[in-house]
Write a protein that holds these residues in place. Structure first.
Motif, short mmCIF file in Angstrom:
data_model
loop_
_atom_site.label_atom_id
_atom_site.label_comp_id
_atom_site.label_asym_id
_atom_site.label_seq_id
_atom_site.Cartn_x
_atom_site.Cartn_y
_atom_site.Cartn_z
N ASN A 1 23.28 110.09 -43.72
CA ASN A 1 23.63 108.73 -43.31
C ASN A 1 22.39 107.84 -43.20
OD1 ASN A 1 26.31 109.42 -43.26
ND2 ASN A 1 26.41 109.69 -41.07
N THR B 1 32.11 102.31 -34.10
CA THR B 1 32.63 102.39 -35.47
C THR B 1 31.53 102.55 -36.52
OG1 THR B 1 32.66 99.97 -35.62
CG2 THR B 1 34.72 101.07 -34.96
N PHE B 2 30.57 101.61 -36.54
CA PHE B 2 29.52 101.61 -37.57
C PHE B 2 28.31 100.93 -36.99
CE2 PHE B 2 27.48 99.79 -41.40
CZ PHE B 2 27.30 100.96 -42.12
N PHE C 1 22.54 105.24 -40.13
CA PHE C 1 23.84 104.73 -39.72
C PHE C 1 24.61 105.81 -38.97
CE2 PHE C 1 22.50 102.40 -43.45
CZ PHE C 1 22.71 101.09 -43.06
N ALA D 1 30.53 105.53 -40.75
CA ALA D 1 29.23 105.55 -41.45
C ALA D 1 29.30 106.26 -42.80
CB ALA D 1 28.16 106.17 -40.56
#
Length: 138
Positions: free
Chosen positions: A4, A81-82, A105, A110
């Motif tokens: 990520n 969430t992100f 992330f 992600a």
């Protein structure tokens, strides 16, 4: 590189202090950076326009989390969430300054978001790096 994470780097043929001064001059981004602009900096809180002039142009709120010598860090998004944590790291090397431009992330979205946008983000990071290089390529 982590799954990520988006990471790019290059060497800029300039002294580290000179590169650092450009990197932390947020008001100056509009002059040299065609892909990213700080539209507002209020203490540690920022408003950023990224991917300027592309179909991926977006505005987002962020926060400067560190301005330690030669490492600028910021973060933004929704941790549920992100969420992104970005760092620009400078180190002295023969011939100038190495810039590492990296963002990690997290959040349940992600992996999915990166699966769809990794190439776009790498291109944005590379465009940022090249724009910073051009400041010193005179």
């Amino acid at each position: 590189m982590q799954e990520n994470e988006v990471r790019t780097e290059l060497v800029i043929p300039a002294p580290i202090d000179d590169v650092w001064q450009v990197l932390v001059d947020f008001a100056g981004y509009a002059k040299w950076n065609p892909v990213m602009e700080y539209t507002q900096v209020d203490g540690v809180h920022t408003k950023v326009k990224a991917a300027k002039g592309t179909p991926f142009e977006r505005d987002f709120d962020g926060e400067i989390t560190s301005m330690e010598p030669y490492a600028l860090a910021s973060q933004g998004g929704d941790p549920k969430t992100f969420f992104g944590r970005h760092r620009w790291e400078l180190t002295e090397v023969d011939g100038g300054t190495r810039l590492v431009n990296v963002e990690t992330f997290t959040g349940p979205m992600a992996a999915g978001v990166l699966a769809q946008t990794r190439e776009v983000l790498v291109a944005e990071f590379d465009a940022f790096n090249q724009a910073l290089l051009r400041v010193f390529d005179r």
